[in-house]
Design a protein around this motif. Structure first.
Motif, PDB file in Angstrom:
ATOM      1  N   ALA A 158       0.807  -1.221   0.000  1.00  0.00           N
ATOM      2  CA  ALA A 158       0.000   0.000   0.000  1.00  0.00           C
ATOM      3  C   ALA A 158       0.840   1.271   0.000  1.00  0.00           C
ATOM      4  CB  ALA A 158      -0.953  -0.001   1.195  1.00  0.00           C
ATOM      5  N   TYR A 159       1.820   1.363   0.878  1.00  0.00           N
ATOM      6  CA  TYR A 159       2.618   2.589   0.949  1.00  0.00           C
ATOM      7  C   TYR A 159       3.379   2.860  -0.342  1.00  0.00           C
ATOM      8  CZ  TYR A 159       1.875   2.891   6.067  1.00  0.00           C
ATOM      9  OH  TYR A 159       1.349   2.997   7.337  1.00  0.00           O
ATOM     10  N   PRO A 160       4.080   1.873  -0.907  1.00  0.00           N
ATOM     11  CA  PRO A 160       4.775   2.163  -2.168  1.00  0.00           C
ATOM     12  C   PRO A 160       3.816   2.608  -3.281  1.00  0.00           C
ATOM     13  CG  PRO A 160       5.620   0.136  -1.214  1.00  0.00           C
ATOM     14  CD  PRO A 160       4.413   0.529  -0.410  1.00  0.00           C
ATOM     15  N   ALA A 161       2.660   1.988  -3.357  1.00  0.00           N
ATOM     16  CA  ALA A 161       1.695   2.363  -4.392  1.00  0.00           C
ATOM     17  C   ALA A 161       1.187   3.788  -4.173  1.00  0.00           C
ATOM     18  CB  ALA A 161       0.529   1.377  -4.409  1.00  0.00           C
ATOM     19  N   ALA A 162       0.878   4.139  -2.931  1.00  0.00           N
ATOM     20  CA  ALA A 162       0.392   5.489  -2.642  1.00  0.00           C
ATOM     21  C   ALA A 162       1.480   6.531  -2.879  1.00  0.00           C
ATOM     22  CB  ALA A 162      -0.109   5.572  -1.198  1.00  0.00           C
ATOM     23  N   LEU A 163       2.681   6.241  -2.487  1.00  0.00           N
ATOM     24  CA  LEU A 163       3.788   7.179  -2.682  1.00  0.00           C
ATOM     25  C   LEU A 163       4.003   7.444  -4.169  1.00  0.00           C
ATOM     26  CD1 LEU A 163       5.869   8.884  -1.243  1.00  0.00           C
ATOM     27  CD2 LEU A 163       7.375   6.906  -1.192  1.00  0.00           C
ATOM     28  N   HIS A 164       3.844   6.424  -4.964  1.00  0.00           N
ATOM     29  CA  HIS A 164       3.989   6.555  -6.416  1.00  0.00           C
ATOM     30  C   HIS A 164       2.915   7.480  -7.002  1.00  0.00           C
ATOM     31  CE1 HIS A 164       4.946   5.416 -10.523  1.00  0.00           C
ATOM     32  NE2 HIS A 164       3.664   5.145 -10.717  1.00  0.00           N
ATOM     33  N   LEU A 165       1.723   7.484  -6.401  1.00  0.00           N
ATOM     34  CA  LEU A 165       0.608   8.275  -6.919  1.00  0.00           C
ATOM     35  C   LEU A 165       0.578   9.717  -6.407  1.00  0.00           C
ATOM     36  CD1 LEU A 165      -2.218   5.596  -6.568  1.00  0.00           C
ATOM     37  CD2 LEU A 165      -1.167   6.389  -8.706  1.00  0.00           C
ATOM     38  N   LEU A 166       1.233   9.978  -5.292  1.00  0.00           N
ATOM     39  CA  LEU A 166       1.143  11.298  -4.660  1.00  0.00           C
ATOM     40  C   LEU A 166       2.042  12.324  -5.328  1.00  0.00           C
ATOM     41  CD1 LEU A 166       0.990  10.815  -0.788  1.00  0.00           C
ATOM     42  CD2 LEU A 166      -0.505  12.230  -2.170  1.00  0.00           C
ATOM     43  N   GLU A 167       1.510  13.487  -5.565  1.00  0.00           N
ATOM     44  CA  GLU A 167       2.295  14.611  -6.061  1.00  0.00           C
ATOM     45  C   GLU A 167       3.057  15.215  -4.881  1.00  0.00           C
ATOM     46  OE1 GLU A 167      -0.315  17.362  -8.000  1.00  0.00           O
ATOM     47  OE2 GLU A 167      -1.374  15.744  -9.021  1.00  0.00           O
ATOM     48  N   PRO A 168       4.236  15.803  -5.117  1.00  0.00           N
ATOM     49  CA  PRO A 168       5.027  16.375  -4.020  1.00  0.00           C
ATOM     50  C   PRO A 168       4.255  17.372  -3.151  1.00  0.00           C
ATOM     51  CG  PRO A 168       6.334  16.263  -6.011  1.00  0.00           C
ATOM     52  CD  PRO A 168       4.935  15.871  -6.395  1.00  0.00           C
ATOM     53  N   ALA A 169       3.441  18.224  -3.740  1.00  0.00           N
ATOM     54  CA  ALA A 169       2.687  19.205  -2.945  1.00  0.00           C
ATOM     55  C   ALA A 169       1.708  18.508  -2.000  1.00  0.00           C
ATOM     56  CB  ALA A 169       1.941  20.165  -3.860  1.00  0.00           C
ATOM     57  N   LEU A 170       1.072  17.431  -2.475  1.00  0.00           N
ATOM     58  CA  LEU A 170       0.143  16.688  -1.623  1.00  0.00           C
ATOM     59  C   LEU A 170       0.879  15.953  -0.518  1.00  0.00           C
ATOM     60  CD1 LEU A 170      -2.365  15.266  -4.262  1.00  0.00           C
ATOM     61  CD2 LEU A 170      -2.709  17.162  -2.659  1.00  0.00           C
ATOM     62  N   LEU A 171       2.073  15.495  -0.806  1.00  0.00           N
ATOM     63  CA  LEU A 171       2.897  14.818   0.197  1.00  0.00           C
ATOM     64  C   LEU A 171       3.219  15.783   1.331  1.00  0.00           C
ATOM     65  CD1 LEU A 171       4.214  12.060   0.704  1.00  0.00           C
ATOM     66  CD2 LEU A 171       6.239  12.918  -0.455  1.00  0.00           C
ATOM     67  N   GLY A 172       3.590  17.013   0.979  1.00  0.00           N
ATOM     68  CA  GLY A 172       3.881  18.018   1.991  1.00  0.00           C
ATOM     69  C   GLY A 172       2.664  18.351   2.834  1.00  0.00           C
TER      70      GLY A 172
END
Length: 187
Positions: A158-172
């Motif tokens: 789950a985490y690798p898949a979500a990290l792949h989909l997230l844009e940097p601004a959303l991650l912040g």
């Protein structure tokens, strides 16, 4: 179990200086490490009670386990429910959506398991019992096993898949929201 104090409230299990909310997935994994350490403490507590009884050391360990799973673990689940799971349900492949639904059900089941498991821990912490029953021991085993499987699937899939989909601004923004829920100072 080390902890730090936020201005608004005390949240156990958030003291890893090498991991900050700027890296939310690293923080989620660090939380998993704290879950595993707290479950290991529960195992040591169980053995201690079998060997030496419910002394003050055992009561304090029970209070530590209670504090972690009453305060920090629900915040961690909330992080996943708000930031990881919706993204995967909306954008991931069908097999990932199936996994996420299972992980969401795990959260429901872990809440129920914890509600039952905390009763004997609370009784021990308050000096009301001298040991754990066979049924309490089974509850602890089920709770720990569910967490182990859950963590495995989150970190490997789950985490690798979500990290792949997230844009940097959303991650912040995700990290900021996680910090805010814990009463961390604004940056």
């Amino acid at each position: 179990m080390a902890s730090t104090s936020a201005p608004a409230r005390h949240v156990p299990g958030f003291s890893a200086p090498a991991v900050g909310f700027e890296e939310p997935f690293a923080m989620l994994e660090a939380c998993h490490e704290r879950v595993q350490r707290t479950l290991a403490l529960l195992d040591r507590l169980r053995e201690h009670v079998r060997q030496q009884g419910a002394d003050e050391s055992a009561r304090q360990a029970a209070r530590d386990v209670l504090r972690y799973f009453d305060v920090a673990a629900p915040l961690h689940h909330e992080d996943e429910e708000l930031h990881v799971f919706p993204l995967l349900l909306a954008q991931a492949a069908p097999e990932m959506r199936t996994l996420v639904q299972r992980l969401q059900q795990d959260h429901v089941d872990m809440v129920a398991d914890w509600a039952a498991a905390r009763v004997p821990l609370q009784a021990l912490a308050q000096g009301e019992i001298e040991g754990f029953s066979e049924s309490a021991e089974a509850l602890f085993d089920r709770f720990a096993a569910r967490y182990a499987s859950h963590i495995h699937h989150e970190e490997r899939q789950a985490y690798p898949a979500a990290l792949h989909l997230l844009e940097p601004a959303l991650l912040g923004r995700m990290g900021q929201e996680m910090a805010h829920r814990r009463g961390a100072p604004e940056r």
